[in-house]
Scaffold this motif. Sequence first.
Motif, PDB file in Angstrom:
ATOM      1  N   PRO A   1       0.802  -1.231   0.000  1.00  0.00           N
ATOM      2  CA  PRO A   1       0.000   0.000   0.000  1.00  0.00           C
ATOM      3  C   PRO A   1       0.834   1.280   0.000  1.00  0.00           C
ATOM      4  O   PRO A   1       0.290   2.369  -0.098  1.00  0.00           O
ATOM      5  CB  PRO A   1      -0.805  -0.120   1.297  1.00  0.00           C
ATOM      6  N   SER A   2       2.169   1.153   0.084  1.00  0.00           N
ATOM      7  CA  SER A   2       3.011   2.346   0.163  1.00  0.00           C
ATOM      8  C   SER A   2       3.303   2.953  -1.212  1.00  0.00           C
ATOM      9  O   SER A   2       3.832   4.048  -1.304  1.00  0.00           O
ATOM     10  CB  SER A   2       4.330   2.020   0.869  1.00  0.00           C
TER      11      SER A   2
ATOM     12  N   GLU B   1      -9.855  11.984  -6.890  1.00  0.00           N
ATOM     13  CA  GLU B   1      -9.849  10.677  -6.227  1.00  0.00           C
ATOM     14  C   GLU B   1      -8.426  10.277  -5.832  1.00  0.00           C
ATOM     15  O   GLU B   1      -8.201   9.719  -4.762  1.00  0.00           O
ATOM     16  CB  GLU B   1     -10.461   9.604  -7.132  1.00  0.00           C
ATOM     17  N   LEU B   2      -7.461  10.609  -6.694  1.00  0.00           N
ATOM     18  CA  LEU B   2      -6.058  10.321  -6.377  1.00  0.00           C
ATOM     19  C   LEU B   2      -5.617  11.128  -5.165  1.00  0.00           C
ATOM     20  O   LEU B   2      -4.998  10.589  -4.238  1.00  0.00           O
ATOM     21  CB  LEU B   2      -5.168  10.638  -7.579  1.00  0.00           C
TER      22      LEU B   2
ATOM     23  N   THR C   1      -3.937  10.981   1.272  1.00  0.00           N
ATOM     24  CA  THR C   1      -4.037  11.321   2.698  1.00  0.00           C
ATOM     25  C   THR C   1      -3.723  10.106   3.571  1.00  0.00           C
ATOM     26  O   THR C   1      -3.506  10.252   4.770  1.00  0.00           O
ATOM     27  CB  THR C   1      -5.444  11.859   3.037  1.00  0.00           C
ATOM     28  N   ASP C   2      -3.689   8.909   2.979  1.00  0.00           N
ATOM     29  CA  ASP C   2      -3.321   7.685   3.693  1.00  0.00           C
ATOM     30  C   ASP C   2      -1.820   7.735   3.984  1.00  0.00           C
ATOM     31  O   ASP C   2      -1.006   7.800   3.070  1.00  0.00           O
ATOM     32  CB  ASP C   2      -3.677   6.469   2.831  1.00  0.00           C
ATOM     33  N   GLU C   3      -1.443   7.712   5.270  1.00  0.00           N
ATOM     34  CA  GLU C   3      -0.033   7.832   5.654  1.00  0.00           C
ATOM     35  C   GLU C   3       0.833   6.696   5.149  1.00  0.00           C
ATOM     36  O   GLU C   3       2.056   6.807   5.108  1.00  0.00           O
ATOM     37  CB  GLU C   3       0.098   7.919   7.182  1.00  0.00           C
ATOM     38  N   ARG C   4       0.206   5.574   4.765  1.00  0.00           N
ATOM     39  CA  ARG C   4       0.999   4.450   4.262  1.00  0.00           C
ATOM     40  C   ARG C   4       1.598   4.750   2.889  1.00  0.00           C
ATOM     41  O   ARG C   4       2.612   4.162   2.513  1.00  0.00           O
ATOM     42  CB  ARG C   4       0.142   3.180   4.169  1.00  0.00           C
ATOM     43  N   VAL C   5       1.003   5.654   2.131  1.00  0.00           N
ATOM     44  CA  VAL C   5       1.489   5.964   0.776  1.00  0.00           C
ATOM     45  C   VAL C   5       2.776   6.774   0.880  1.00  0.00           C
ATOM     46  O   VAL C   5       2.808   7.851   1.470  1.00  0.00           O
ATOM     47  CB  VAL C   5       0.434   6.734  -0.047  1.00  0.00           C
TER      48      VAL C   5
ATOM     49  N   PRO D   1       2.818  19.038  -1.891  1.00  0.00           N
ATOM     50  CA  PRO D   1       2.530  19.211  -0.463  1.00  0.00           C
ATOM     51  C   PRO D   1       2.438  17.899   0.326  1.00  0.00           C
ATOM     52  O   PRO D   1       2.558  17.904   1.546  1.00  0.00           O
ATOM     53  CB  PRO D   1       1.163  19.922  -0.457  1.00  0.00           C
ATOM     54  N   PHE D   2       2.243  16.781  -0.344  1.00  0.00           N
ATOM     55  CA  PHE D   2       2.124  15.503   0.360  1.00  0.00           C
ATOM     56  C   PHE D   2       3.473  14.927   0.761  1.00  0.00           C
ATOM     57  O   PHE D   2       3.542  13.934   1.481  1.00  0.00           O
ATOM     58  CB  PHE D   2       1.368  14.482  -0.505  1.00  0.00           C
ATOM     59  N   GLU D   3       4.554  15.539   0.287  1.00  0.00           N
ATOM     60  CA  GLU D   3       5.921  15.109   0.605  1.00  0.00           C
ATOM     61  C   GLU D   3       6.128  13.624   0.337  1.00  0.00           C
ATOM     62  O   GLU D   3       6.644  12.877   1.184  1.00  0.00           O
ATOM     63  CB  GLU D   3       6.274  15.483   2.046  1.00  0.00           C
ATOM     64  N   LEU D   4       5.750  13.205  -0.851  1.00  0.00           N
ATOM     65  CA  LEU D   4       5.935  11.829  -1.287  1.00  0.00           C
ATOM     66  C   LEU D   4       7.144  11.752  -2.214  1.00  0.00           C
ATOM     67  O   LEU D   4       7.560  12.758  -2.795  1.00  0.00           O
ATOM     68  CB  LEU D   4       4.726  11.356  -2.105  1.00  0.00           C
TER      69      LEU D   4
END
Length: 198
Positions: A79-80, A126-127, A132-136, A162-165
Amino acid sequence: MYYPEPIAKLIDSFTRLPGIGSKTAARLAFHVLRMDEENVVEFAKALVSVKRNLLYCSVCCNITDTDPCRICQDKTRDPSCICVVQEPKDLIAMERMKEYNGKYHVLHGAISPMEGIGPDELRVSELLNRLTDERVQELILATNPNIEGEATAMYLSRLVKPFELRVTRIAHGLPVGGDLEYADEVTLSKALEGRREI
């Protein structure tokens, strides 16, 4: 040329499909005429079933007959990592190589100002909800390597800052101007291995 009305309607129906001209449509219609009735009925049922029994996954927006889809329900998938593709057929192409074990998100198109397609026509909101799921932790942008796909990838990479991914783009082992669905498994595998941050 004059065709009896049932054949004319069938030819007209086939010409509505992409890449089917009037000559090909006529050949297909006459092929259907030669088929036995049982096969024609099965063919018609398959067409109706596609429209009645398929829906979009409430999680990844892929086409499915169950909600959520089997990939989203699969607890063994990572899920990450979310791989973003343009169309359901691109997801199927990625699955064929059997090397990616994360989740997916299907946009149902690409940004194309010439065709009047902007981000609002795609499954972008939707993406963003999924991020917002911290696992991603990683977003792989696997849009097609053409002008529209590149524009979509750049737009998404800026939007998700902004999601810092970790945001990566599949490598260009795929031909520029090509579509994922036509790539072989080795090319897709190399493209996935060589993805880069953007």
